[in-house]
Design a protein around this motif. Structure first.
Motif, short mmCIF file in Angstrom:
data_model
loop_
_atom_site.label_atom_id
_atom_site.label_comp_id
_atom_site.label_asym_id
_atom_site.label_seq_id
_atom_site.Cartn_x
_atom_site.Cartn_y
_atom_site.Cartn_z
N PRO A 243 0.80 -1.22 0.00
CA PRO A 243 0.00 0.00 0.00
C PRO A 243 0.84 1.27 0.00
O PRO A 243 0.38 2.31 -0.47
N THR A 244 2.06 1.20 0.53
CA THR A 244 2.91 2.39 0.66
C THR A 244 4.38 2.02 0.44
O THR A 244 4.76 0.85 0.60
N PRO A 245 5.22 3.00 0.14
CA PRO A 245 6.66 2.74 0.06
C PRO A 245 7.22 2.21 1.38
O PRO A 245 8.15 1.40 1.37
N GLN A 246 6.67 2.65 2.50
CA GLN A 246 7.13 2.16 3.80
C GLN A 246 6.86 0.67 3.94
O GLN A 246 7.69 -0.08 4.46
N ILE B 291 11.45 -5.47 2.31
CA ILE B 291 12.86 -5.57 1.90
C ILE B 291 13.74 -5.80 3.12
O ILE B 291 14.66 -6.63 3.10
N GLU B 292 13.44 -5.09 4.20
CA GLU B 292 14.23 -5.25 5.43
C GLU B 292 14.04 -6.63 6.05
O GLU B 292 14.91 -7.13 6.77
N GLU B 293 12.89 -7.26 5.75
CA GLU B 293 12.65 -8.62 6.23
C GLU B 293 13.29 -9.67 5.32
O GLU B 293 13.20 -10.87 5.59
N LYS C 239 7.67 -10.99 -6.41
CA LYS C 239 7.72 -9.63 -6.91
C LYS C 239 7.08 -8.70 -5.88
O LYS C 239 6.03 -9.00 -5.32
N ILE C 240 7.73 -7.55 -5.65
CA ILE C 240 7.23 -6.58 -4.68
C ILE C 240 6.91 -5.28 -5.42
O ILE C 240 7.79 -4.70 -6.05
N GLU C 241 5.65 -4.85 -5.35
CA GLU C 241 5.23 -3.65 -6.07
C GLU C 241 4.40 -2.75 -5.16
O GLU C 241 3.54 -3.23 -4.41
N VAL C 242 4.64 -1.44 -5.24
CA VAL C 242 3.80 -0.46 -4.54
C VAL C 242 2.66 -0.06 -5.46
O VAL C 242 2.90 0.46 -6.56
N GLU D 236 3.10 7.16 7.96
CA GLU D 236 2.92 8.31 7.06
C GLU D 236 1.82 9.25 7.56
O GLU D 236 1.85 10.45 7.29
N LEU D 237 0.85 8.71 8.29
CA LEU D 237 -0.21 9.56 8.84
C LEU D 237 0.33 10.44 9.97
O LEU D 237 -0.08 11.59 10.12
N ILE D 238 1.23 9.88 10.76
CA ILE D 238 1.87 10.65 11.82
C ILE D 238 2.76 11.74 11.21
O ILE D 238 2.72 12.90 11.63
N GLU D 239 3.54 11.35 10.21
CA GLU D 239 4.47 12.29 9.57
C GLU D 239 3.74 13.47 8.93
O GLU D 239 4.26 14.58 8.89
#
Length: 225
Positions: free
Chosen positions: A15-18, A24-26, A34-37, A172-175
């Motif tokens: 749903p988001t770049p985060q 990726i970090e996992e 395949k990983i797509e935003v 992202e909502l906090i940011e």
């Protein structure tokens, strides 16, 4: 379950770049997937069904609701901790002296409140379905919740959200200062709520794909399969 489902999937639509960064970090870049935003299908649903909710839902008229704050409390970290639950209820009671608080009360939360003889000064209604909840959110002045999904729905419907948790996955909502972590701190919840009731929601950023996530998923699959 989420980790297991991700691990056996060929395509991971984020749903988001985060969310992509988290995968990726996992280590998912090292797996055969395949990983797509693409955005969040929740926004697709909110945009589609909020129009239907306007026509179908009678929750506002049935409960004679006008100006109100929408609140939900169901997370175990709050309901199973009497001190946290008491502080949240104290905040709701204080906010209720300024504006009506509407609380679709989860049966489990209700049982705990009754068992501990907690005084809750809010308009208690039975749990509601999706269309009614959309209508409640869309017409609320503010949202208080410990739910994960409602945090996003509040943003999608242009409402500030006070999150009754110590952390959130939707950073992202906090940011973007549309969602505020208050935990179970009575003073913080009340202060944030009263402040946001006086503040106009102006954020128009496209954080979750603008209601096009489903289309992007279909387009991607048609190109790659």
């Amino acid at each position: 379950n989420r980790i297991l489902t991700d691990r056996i999937s060929d395509y991971l639509f984020c749903p988001t770049p985060q969310a992509q960064k988290n995968l990726i970090e996992e280590g998912f870049e090292n797996f055969d997937c395949k990983i797509e935003v693409v955005g969040d299908v929740m926004e697709d649903a909110v945009r589609f069904y909020s129009k239907k909710a306007n026509k179908v839902s009678k929750i506002l008229t049935e409960n004679k609701l006008e100006e109100y704050v929408l609140c939900t409390i169901h997370r175990q970290e709050n309901t199973d901790d009497l001190d946290r639950l008491t502080q949240i209820i104290n905040a709701v009671n204080e906010i209720s002296s300024t504006i009506q608080v509407v609380l679709p009360l989860h049966p489990r939360t209700k049982a705990i409140i009754l068992k501990n003889n907690l005084q809750l000064n809010a308009k208690i209604i039975d749990p509601v379905g999706y269309l009614d909840m959309l209508n409640l959110t869309k017409n609320a002045k503010l949202v208080l919740t410990d739910s994960g999904g409602l945090q996003k729905e509040a943003f999608m419907l242009k409402k500030f959200c006070i999150t009754l948790r110590d952390e959130t996955e939707w950073v992202e909502l906090i940011e973007n200062e549309v969602n505020f972590l208050a935990g179970a701190d009575t003073k913080k919840i009340v202060s944030l709520a009263l402040n946001k009731l006086k503040t106009t929601f102006t954020c128009d950023k496209n954080l979750y794909g603008g209601g096009k996530a489903s289309e992007k998923i279909v387009e991607y699959l048609l190109k790659t399969t």
